[in-house]
Design a protein around this motif. Structure first.
Motif, PDB file in Angstrom:
ATOM      1  N   MET A  41      21.303  -7.236 -50.262  1.00 13.27           N
ATOM      2  CA  MET A  41      20.745  -8.322 -49.457  1.00 13.27           C
ATOM      3  C   MET A  41      20.228  -9.449 -50.335  1.00 13.27           C
ATOM      4  O   MET A  41      19.869  -9.256 -51.496  1.00 13.27           O
ATOM      5  CB  MET A  41      19.613  -7.805 -48.573  1.00 13.27           C
ATOM      6  CG  MET A  41      18.365  -7.400 -49.326  1.00 13.27           C
ATOM      7  SD  MET A  41      17.020  -6.943 -48.209  1.00 13.27           S
ATOM      8  CE  MET A  41      15.680  -6.722 -49.388  1.00 13.27           C
ATOM      9  N   ALA A  42      20.223 -10.633 -49.744  1.00 13.37           N
ATOM     10  CA  ALA A  42      19.601 -11.812 -50.352  1.00 13.37           C
ATOM     11  C   ALA A  42      18.954 -12.597 -49.225  1.00 13.37           C
ATOM     12  O   ALA A  42      19.501 -12.662 -48.112  1.00 13.37           O
ATOM     13  CB  ALA A  42      20.636 -12.667 -51.079  1.00 13.37           C
ATOM     14  N   THR A  43      17.799 -13.173 -49.484  1.00 14.47           N
ATOM     15  CA  THR A  43      17.062 -13.878 -48.432  1.00 14.47           C
ATOM     16  C   THR A  43      17.022 -15.382 -48.642  1.00 14.47           C
ATOM     17  O   THR A  43      16.332 -16.091 -47.926  1.00 14.47           O
ATOM     18  CB  THR A  43      15.617 -13.339 -48.344  1.00 14.47           C
ATOM     19  OG1 THR A  43      14.995 -13.443 -49.635  1.00 14.47           O
ATOM     20  CG2 THR A  43      15.610 -11.880 -47.895  1.00 14.47           C
ATOM     21  N   SER A  44      17.772 -15.872 -49.633  1.00 16.60           N
ATOM     22  CA  SER A  44      17.857 -17.315 -49.861  1.00 16.60           C
ATOM     23  C   SER A  44      19.218 -17.641 -50.459  1.00 16.60           C
ATOM     24  O   SER A  44      19.900 -16.751 -51.000  1.00 16.60           O
ATOM     25  CB  SER A  44      16.750 -17.800 -50.806  1.00 16.60           C
ATOM     26  OG  SER A  44      16.983 -17.327 -52.128  1.00 16.60           O
ATOM     27  N   GLY A  45      19.598 -18.911 -50.383  1.00 14.13           N
ATOM     28  CA  GLY A  45      20.877 -19.326 -50.929  1.00 14.13           C
ATOM     29  C   GLY A  45      20.978 -19.121 -52.418  1.00 14.13           C
ATOM     30  O   GLY A  45      21.996 -18.619 -52.926  1.00 14.13           O
ATOM     31  N   GLN A  46      19.944 -19.487 -53.148  1.00 10.56           N
ATOM     32  CA  GLN A  46      19.970 -19.341 -54.603  1.00 10.56           C
ATOM     33  C   GLN A  46      20.047 -17.880 -55.000  1.00 10.56           C
ATOM     34  O   GLN A  46      20.788 -17.506 -55.919  1.00 10.56           O
ATOM     35  CB  GLN A  46      18.720 -19.993 -55.222  1.00 10.56           C
ATOM     36  CG  GLN A  46      18.747 -20.070 -56.733  1.00 10.56           C
ATOM     37  CD  GLN A  46      19.943 -20.830 -57.260  1.00 10.56           C
ATOM     38  OE1 GLN A  46      20.242 -21.937 -56.795  1.00 10.56           O
ATOM     39  NE2 GLN A  46      20.640 -20.273 -58.230  1.00 10.56           N
ATOM     40  N   GLN A  47      19.299 -17.039 -54.305  1.00 11.86           N
ATOM     41  CA  GLN A  47      19.360 -15.609 -54.592  1.00 11.86           C
ATOM     42  C   GLN A  47      20.752 -15.051 -54.292  1.00 11.86           C
ATOM     43  O   GLN A  47      21.262 -14.186 -55.014  1.00 11.86           O
ATOM     44  CB  GLN A  47      18.313 -14.863 -53.771  1.00 11.86           C
ATOM     45  CG  GLN A  47      18.188 -13.386 -54.133  1.00 11.86           C
ATOM     46  CD  GLN A  47      17.173 -12.654 -53.273  1.00 11.86           C
ATOM     47  OE1 GLN A  47      17.072 -12.890 -52.070  1.00 11.86           O
ATOM     48  NE2 GLN A  47      16.413 -11.755 -53.890  1.00 11.86           N
ATOM     49  N   ALA A  48      21.395 -15.579 -53.248  1.00 12.93           N
ATOM     50  CA  ALA A  48      22.746 -15.141 -52.914  1.00 12.93           C
ATOM     51  C   ALA A  48      23.719 -15.436 -54.046  1.00 12.93           C
ATOM     52  O   ALA A  48      24.557 -14.597 -54.404  1.00 12.93           O
ATOM     53  CB  ALA A  48      23.212 -15.825 -51.628  1.00 12.93           C
TER      54      ALA A  48
END
Length: 317
Positions: free
Chosen positions: A42-49
């Motif tokens: 999982m990722a909760t932000s675009g940058q983290q994705a």
């Protein structure tokens, strides 16, 4: 130990699914839906994705469109602009049913849309369809990019992987190394034992070189007739020398007879080169320096490797 036809890539047991959403409840629903079949991240932000995609190389991304900061469209555009990530399929998850939004997503490179609230049957069917298509596409690419004799990556695959690794190392200010090797007196081997034995020799040398690397992102390829190359991202010269040492040790253990060679066995000569790439530079200079190191090894008596660690300024010449 990986086989040569995997050209440095180690398979994971389950498909990897990356879920990108700023609402934990949506991530939880998808995790419950797919956790038995897939490794779900999982990722909760675009940058983290984007960071997760670089580190995990997922097989599929389920991407929410509306997120604070970098939205889903921006994430998709960034993925498709990166050569190393552009083949990862993206399915948008959206609460909107606006056709203009879907057209925009498809134009950016998304493969499908899933609408909220999530229908488990539809979601599962669409995810499985895209994963099946990706597996088929990956298989076709592999067949087209594998050397038929040795099972290693072929020259075309090598050129693609080298450029991708070069750009990544330049971006991250990390070193990249290559090891180029050539079988000593291979023409004499063919003349003595015949081309069928020569092909068997090439396969054995390829196996030894493939087994000398350990990381899933290292690449071993057939560079030319009796030449092979290892591309080693994020590797300093000392690490590349260790790969060369491993390769020479494995080849010595194989003890392939070559009565026209000085040692009586099949040997190789190798050139090792390392540099930290500069932005907007190309890897041609690195390969030229590795070829120069290979020439030095041959002129020094063969059955050895020679190393050159370059200053970054040389790659901009």
């Amino acid at each position: 130990m990986p086989q040569p036809n995997e050209w440095g890539k180690l398979p994971h047991a389950k498909p990897r699914l990356l879920v990108v959403d700023d609402q934990p409840i949506n991530i939880r629903l998808i995790h419950e839906l797919f956790s038995q079949e897939f490794d779900v991240f999982m990722a909760t932000s675009g940058q983290q994705a984007l960071e997760k995609c670089k580190s995990l190389m997922p097989d599929l991304v389920l991407l929410d469109i509306v997120m604070p900061g970098m939205d889903g469209y921006q994430v998709c555009a960034a993925l498709k602009a990166d050569p190393a990530l552009s083949d990862i399929p993206v399915i948008f998850i959206t609460g909107n049913s606006n056709e203009e939004d879907e057209v925009k997503g498809l134009e950016l490179g998304a493969v499908d849309f899933i609408h909220k609230p999530i229908n488990p049957v539809i979601t599962r069917a669409r995810v499985n369809t895209q994963l099946k298509l990706k597996r088929q596409s990956d298989l076709l690419r592999q067949v087209a990019l594998i050397d038929g004799l040795t099972g290693l990556a072929n020259r075309r695959r090598y050129e693609q992987e080298l450029l991708t690794a070069w750009l990544q190392c330049a971006r991250d200010n990390q070193p990249i190394s290559v090891v180029i090797c050539d079988i000593d007196n291979f023409k004499l081997y063919n003349d003595t034992y015949g081309h069928v034995a020569g092909d068997a020799c090439l396969r054995e040398v390829a196996q030894c070189m493939a087994n000398s690397v350990q990381r899933p992102y290292d690449l071993v390829a057939r560079y030319g007739g009796e030449e092979f190359i290892a591309v080693l991202p994020r590797t300093w010269n000392e690490g590349a020398q260790q790969v060369a040492t491993n390769f020479f040790a494995m080849l010595q253990l194989s003890a392939l007879k070559h009565e026209k060679n000085v040692t009586g066995l099949v040997t190789v000569s190798a050139g090792v080169a390392t540099v930290v790439p500069l932005p907007n530079s190309s890897p041609e200079k690195l390969i030229a320096i590795a070829d120069e190191a290979l020439y030095v090894a041959k002129k020094s008596g063969r059955n050895r490797f020679h190393c050159i660690a370059m200053d970054s300024s040389h790659v901009s010449e």
